[in-house]
Design an enzyme around this catalytic site. Structure first.
Site, short mmCIF file in Angstrom:
data_model
loop_
_atom_site.label_atom_id
_atom_site.label_comp_id
_atom_site.label_asym_id
_atom_site.label_seq_id
_atom_site.Cartn_x
_atom_site.Cartn_y
_atom_site.Cartn_z
N GLY A 10 0.84 -1.22 0.00
CA GLY A 10 0.00 0.00 0.00
C GLY A 10 0.86 1.25 0.00
O GLY A 10 0.60 2.21 -0.72
N ASP A 11 1.96 1.22 0.80
CA ASP A 11 2.86 2.38 0.83
C ASP A 11 3.50 2.59 -0.54
O ASP A 11 3.68 3.71 -1.01
CB ASP A 11 3.96 2.16 1.88
CG ASP A 11 3.39 2.12 3.29
OD1 ASP A 11 4.03 1.53 4.18
OD2 ASP A 11 2.27 2.65 3.47
N ARG A 12 3.83 1.46 -1.16
CA ARG A 12 4.47 1.52 -2.48
C ARG A 12 3.51 2.15 -3.49
O ARG A 12 3.89 3.01 -4.28
CB ARG A 12 4.82 0.10 -2.91
CG ARG A 12 5.87 0.04 -3.97
CD ARG A 12 7.28 0.08 -3.33
NE ARG A 12 8.29 0.30 -4.33
CZ ARG A 12 8.61 1.48 -4.83
NH1 ARG A 12 7.97 2.54 -4.42
NH2 ARG A 12 9.54 1.63 -5.75
N SER A 15 3.10 5.98 -2.64
CA SER A 15 4.25 6.85 -2.98
C SER A 15 4.40 6.98 -4.49
O SER A 15 4.67 8.06 -5.02
CB SER A 15 5.55 6.30 -2.35
OG SER A 15 5.80 5.00 -2.79
#
Ligand SMILES: Nc1ncnc2c1ncn2[C@@H]1O[C@H](COP(=O)(O)OP(=O)(O)OP(=O)(O)O)[C@@H](O)[C@H]1O
Ligand SMILES: O=P(O)(O)O[C@@H]1O[C@H]([C@H](O)CO)[C@@H](O)[C@H](O)[C@@H]1O
Length: 209
Positions: A10-12, A15
């Protein structure tokens, strides 16, 4: 593709979508870029695909190389970073959050002198580098002696080049270089009222009291 550990996907996605948006992508294009980045991240084994950074040897350009070879995002920023202040820290933290490692291209003392005058820098480059390397968001510091970081950036080939909000509205000369390999130049928020010059002015005024 066997998804072993979705942690971090999800962070990937977020960002990559944020970067795409900063580069002018439409929301649908940004989401698509995020999905592609998250898929590639998982295909390489997700967070487990990264070697745990060893605080002794995990800093420095070897960590940058490891992130790059694992398909991570290398972020670079640059500047003089003479007397450090909260605006510097805000930009370093925001830059680091755009990828998986952060390299600071630091002007040498001679470069700062040519750029900001004979009274600068106050802090010699060795100490400016040591202070920056001690900050959590910073993985490596590269000192350059030229008037611009272009040669240092060409050597690093970062995915992202970030500058603080004092560059808002200006065309970063580094953007054309990043374009050569599909990288992106972004301007981050500005923390009002913080600058090394303001610190020096205040110090001079106070010392005359
Ligand atoms: N107030 C601030 N908020 C966010 N980023 C900042 C701020 N001030 C500087 N930066 C960023 O920090 C980096 C280093 O800038 P620099 O060392 O020139 O700081 P400065 O305070 O502007 O110094 P000087 O007053 O000597 O010009 C640059 O990327 C710059 O965009
Ligand atoms: O600390 P500063 O003044 O933000 O650092 C300068 O930034 C310039 C900027 O990258 C231009 O887009 C750079 O050319 C100069 O060498 C200083 O690093």
């Amino acid at each position: 593709m066997t998804v072993t550990d979705p942690c971090g996907a999800g962070d990937r996605l977020a960002s990559a979508a944020a970067l795409a948006t900063a580069g002018g992508a439409l929301p649908s294009e940004a989401v698509q870029a995020g999905v592609v980045a998250a898929s590639e991240f998982l295909a390489r084994g997700g967070a487990a695909g990264y070697a745990a950074p060893d605080r002794d040897t995990g800093r420095g350009l070897d960590r940058v190389d490891r992130v790059r070879s694992a398909g991570g995002t290398v972020v670079a920023t640059g500047g003089c970073f003479d007397l450090l202040h909260a605006g510097h820290v805000a930009t370093l933290r925001a830059a680091r959050a755009l990828g998986d490692c952060l390299v600071v291209c630091l002007n040498s003392d001679a470069s700062v002198r040519r750029l900001k005058g004979d009274t600068r820098p106050l802090v010699p480059q060795a100490d400016r580098a040591r202070v920056l390397e001690a900050l959590e968001p910073v993985d490596a510091v590269v000192v350059f002696d030229e008037d611009t970081p272009l040669a240092a950036i060409r050597g690093l080939r970062p995915d992202v080049w970030a500058k603080g909000g004092d560059y808002a509205g200006s065309d970063l000369p580094e953007a054309a270089l990043l374009d050569e390999w599909g990288g992106q130049a972004v301007v981050l928020p500005y923390l009002d009222g913080r600058s090394t010059t303001a610190l020096l002015t205040t110090a001079a005024e106070r010392s005359r009291r």
